[in-house]
Design a protein around this motif. Structure first.
Motif, PDB file in Angstrom:
ATOM      1  N   THR A  74      48.303  39.199  24.362  1.00 23.34           N
ATOM      2  CA  THR A  74      47.438  38.293  23.612  1.00 23.34           C
ATOM      3  C   THR A  74      48.109  37.919  22.299  1.00 23.34           C
ATOM      4  OG1 THR A  74      45.513  39.380  24.597  1.00 23.34           O
ATOM      5  CG2 THR A  74      45.111  38.051  22.641  1.00 23.34           C
ATOM      6  N   ALA A  75      47.955  36.667  21.903  1.00 22.41           N
ATOM      7  CA  ALA A  75      48.568  36.175  20.667  1.00 22.41           C
ATOM      8  C   ALA A  75      48.034  36.938  19.459  1.00 22.41           C
ATOM      9  CB  ALA A  75      48.283  34.684  20.505  1.00 22.41           C
ATOM     10  N   GLU A  76      48.896  37.134  18.488  1.00 22.47           N
ATOM     11  CA  GLU A  76      48.536  37.887  17.287  1.00 22.47           C
ATOM     12  C   GLU A  76      47.363  37.248  16.550  1.00 22.47           C
ATOM     13  OE1 GLU A  76      48.713  41.301  15.507  1.00 22.47           O
ATOM     14  OE2 GLU A  76      50.263  40.819  16.978  1.00 22.47           O
ATOM     15  N   LYS A  77      47.325  35.931  16.509  1.00 20.18           N
ATOM     16  CA  LYS A  77      46.218  35.232  15.842  1.00 20.18           C
ATOM     17  C   LYS A  77      44.887  35.544  16.537  1.00 20.18           C
ATOM     18  CE  LYS A  77      44.601  30.704  14.410  1.00 20.18           C
ATOM     19  NZ  LYS A  77      44.793  29.271  14.406  1.00 20.18           N
ATOM     20  N   THR A  78      44.896  35.593  17.853  1.00 25.28           N
ATOM     21  CA  THR A  78      43.688  35.915  18.624  1.00 25.28           C
ATOM     22  C   THR A  78      43.250  37.348  18.344  1.00 25.28           C
ATOM     23  OG1 THR A  78      44.334  34.357  20.354  1.00 25.28           O
ATOM     24  CG2 THR A  78      42.701  36.041  20.954  1.00 25.28           C
ATOM     25  N   ILE A  79      44.190  38.253  18.294  1.00 22.72           N
ATOM     26  CA  ILE A  79      43.887  39.654  18.008  1.00 22.72           C
ATOM     27  C   ILE A  79      43.276  39.782  16.613  1.00 22.72           C
ATOM     28  CG2 ILE A  79      44.915  41.938  17.617  1.00 22.72           C
ATOM     29  CD1 ILE A  79      46.936  41.190  19.882  1.00 22.72           C
ATOM     30  N   GLN A  92      41.366  50.401  19.730  1.00 21.36           N
ATOM     31  CA  GLN A  92      41.860  50.586  21.098  1.00 21.36           C
ATOM     32  C   GLN A  92      41.778  49.280  21.880  1.00 21.36           C
ATOM     33  OE1 GLN A  92      39.305  53.815  22.302  1.00 21.36           O
ATOM     34  NE2 GLN A  92      40.874  55.347  21.891  1.00 21.36           N
ATOM     35  N   PHE A  93      40.665  48.563  21.705  1.00 16.28           N
ATOM     36  CA  PHE A  93      40.497  47.268  22.358  1.00 16.28           C
ATOM     37  C   PHE A  93      41.584  46.296  21.893  1.00 16.28           C
ATOM     38  CE2 PHE A  93      38.537  42.963  22.146  1.00 16.28           C
ATOM     39  CZ  PHE A  93      38.425  42.727  23.506  1.00 16.28           C
ATOM     40  N   LEU A  94      41.831  46.268  20.595  1.00 13.63           N
ATOM     41  CA  LEU A  94      42.853  45.375  20.052  1.00 13.63           C
ATOM     42  C   LEU A  94      44.244  45.751  20.563  1.00 13.63           C
ATOM     43  CD1 LEU A  94      41.562  45.155  16.363  1.00 13.63           C
ATOM     44  CD2 LEU A  94      41.213  43.493  18.211  1.00 13.63           C
ATOM     45  N   LEU A  95      44.501  47.033  20.694  1.00 10.01           N
ATOM     46  CA  LEU A  95      45.778  47.492  21.245  1.00 10.01           C
ATOM     47  C   LEU A  95      45.934  47.035  22.691  1.00 10.01           C
ATOM     48  CD1 LEU A  95      48.403  49.101  20.964  1.00 10.01           C
ATOM     49  CD2 LEU A  95      47.112  51.139  21.649  1.00 10.01           C
ATOM     50  N   ASP A  96      44.860  47.144  23.470  1.00  9.13           N
ATOM     51  CA  ASP A  96      44.909  46.676  24.862  1.00  9.13           C
ATOM     52  C   ASP A  96      45.187  45.173  24.928  1.00  9.13           C
ATOM     53  OD1 ASP A  96      44.554  49.163  25.921  1.00  9.13           O
ATOM     54  OD2 ASP A  96      42.536  48.796  26.705  1.00  9.13           O
ATOM     55  N   PHE A 132      32.443  44.183  25.200  1.00 11.33           N
ATOM     56  CA  PHE A 132      31.522  45.110  25.852  1.00 11.33           C
ATOM     57  C   PHE A 132      31.876  45.343  27.320  1.00 11.33           C
ATOM     58  CE2 PHE A 132      28.701  44.213  22.167  1.00 11.33           C
ATOM     59  CZ  PHE A 132      28.557  45.523  21.750  1.00 11.33           C
ATOM     60  N   THR A 133      32.444  44.345  27.970  1.00 13.33           N
ATOM     61  CA  THR A 133      32.912  44.551  29.344  1.00 13.33           C
ATOM     62  C   THR A 133      34.055  45.553  29.342  1.00 13.33           C
ATOM     63  OG1 THR A 133      32.224  42.330  29.979  1.00 13.33           O
ATOM     64  CG2 THR A 133      33.853  43.414  31.385  1.00 13.33           C
ATOM     65  N   TRP A 134      34.995  45.382  28.424  1.00 11.59           N
ATOM     66  CA  TRP A 134      36.111  46.315  28.300  1.00 11.59           C
ATOM     67  C   TRP A 134      35.595  47.724  27.986  1.00 11.59           C
ATOM     68  CZ3 TRP A 134      37.406  49.339  24.141  1.00 11.59           C
ATOM     69  CH2 TRP A 134      38.632  49.998  24.216  1.00 11.59           C
ATOM     70  N   ALA A 135      34.565  47.824  27.140  1.00 10.53           N
ATOM     71  CA  ALA A 135      34.032  49.122  26.711  1.00 10.53           C
ATOM     72  C   ALA A 135      33.153  49.785  27.775  1.00 10.53           C
ATOM     73  CB  ALA A 135      33.239  48.951  25.413  1.00 10.53           C
ATOM     74  N   GLY A 136      32.996  49.142  28.932  1.00  8.63           N
ATOM     75  CA  GLY A 136      32.215  49.732  30.009  1.00  8.63           C
ATOM     76  C   GLY A 136      30.712  49.521  29.862  1.00  8.63           C
ATOM     77  N   LYS A 137      30.319  48.536  29.066  1.00  8.61           N
ATOM     78  CA  LYS A 137      28.908  48.251  28.856  1.00  8.61           C
ATOM     79  C   LYS A 137      28.586  46.827  29.317  1.00  8.61           C
ATOM     80  CE  LYS A 137      26.922  50.252  25.247  1.00  8.61           C
ATOM     81  NZ  LYS A 137      26.566  50.465  23.821  1.00  8.61           N
ATOM     82  N   SER A 138      29.128  46.454  30.454  1.00  8.09           N
ATOM     83  CA  SER A 138      28.968  45.081  30.933  1.00  8.09           C
ATOM     84  C   SER A 138      27.519  44.729  31.226  1.00  8.09           C
ATOM     85  CB  SER A 138      29.832  44.835  32.180  1.00  8.09           C
ATOM     86  OG  SER A 138      29.474  45.723  33.203  1.00  8.09           O
ATOM     87  N   GLU A 139      26.686  45.733  31.439  1.00  7.41           N
ATOM     88  CA  GLU A 139      25.268  45.457  31.729  1.00  7.41           C
ATOM     89  C   GLU A 139      24.539  44.796  30.568  1.00  7.41           C
ATOM     90  OE1 GLU A 139      25.434  49.522  29.833  1.00  7.41           O
ATOM     91  OE2 GLU A 139      26.577  48.541  31.420  1.00  7.41           O
TER      92      GLU A 139
END
Length: 87
Positions: free
Chosen positions: A17-22, A7-11, A73-80
């Motif tokens: 985002t460039a394919e190489k970065t993904i 899901q993160f990669l899809l976002d 982790f920021t994307w996943a809601g665990k930024s703490e």
């Protein structure tokens, strides 16, 4: 947890985002997920991983690892658990 990685990669893809970065994010996240399931990571796990990288990698590589961990982790809601990382 692989599903949340996908899901993160899809976002990332949707954001342009460039394919190489993904691909790099995919390898990295799936690799650290093998160490310990990402949903179980806490601040101690993040710190331990970063310190291990400091001992075996160049500083530039450590910065890249910190950036990827913080983004996920920021994307996943665990930024703490990553808010203390300077990136």
């Amino acid at each position: 947890m692989i599903r949340i990685i996908d899901q993160f990669l899809l976002d990332l893809k949707i954001k342009g985002t460039a394919e190489k970065t993904i691909t790099e994010y995919s390898k990295f996240l799936k690799g650290i997920n093998r160490i310990k399931a990402l949903e179980k990571w806490d601040k101690t796990d993040v710190n331990k991983y970063i310190m291990e990288k400091h001992n075996e990698c160049f500083i530039g590589t450590v910065v890249i690892c910190k950036t990827k961990i913080k983004a996920f982790f920021t994307w996943a809601g665990k930024s703490e658990i990553v808010c203390h990382l300077n990136t």
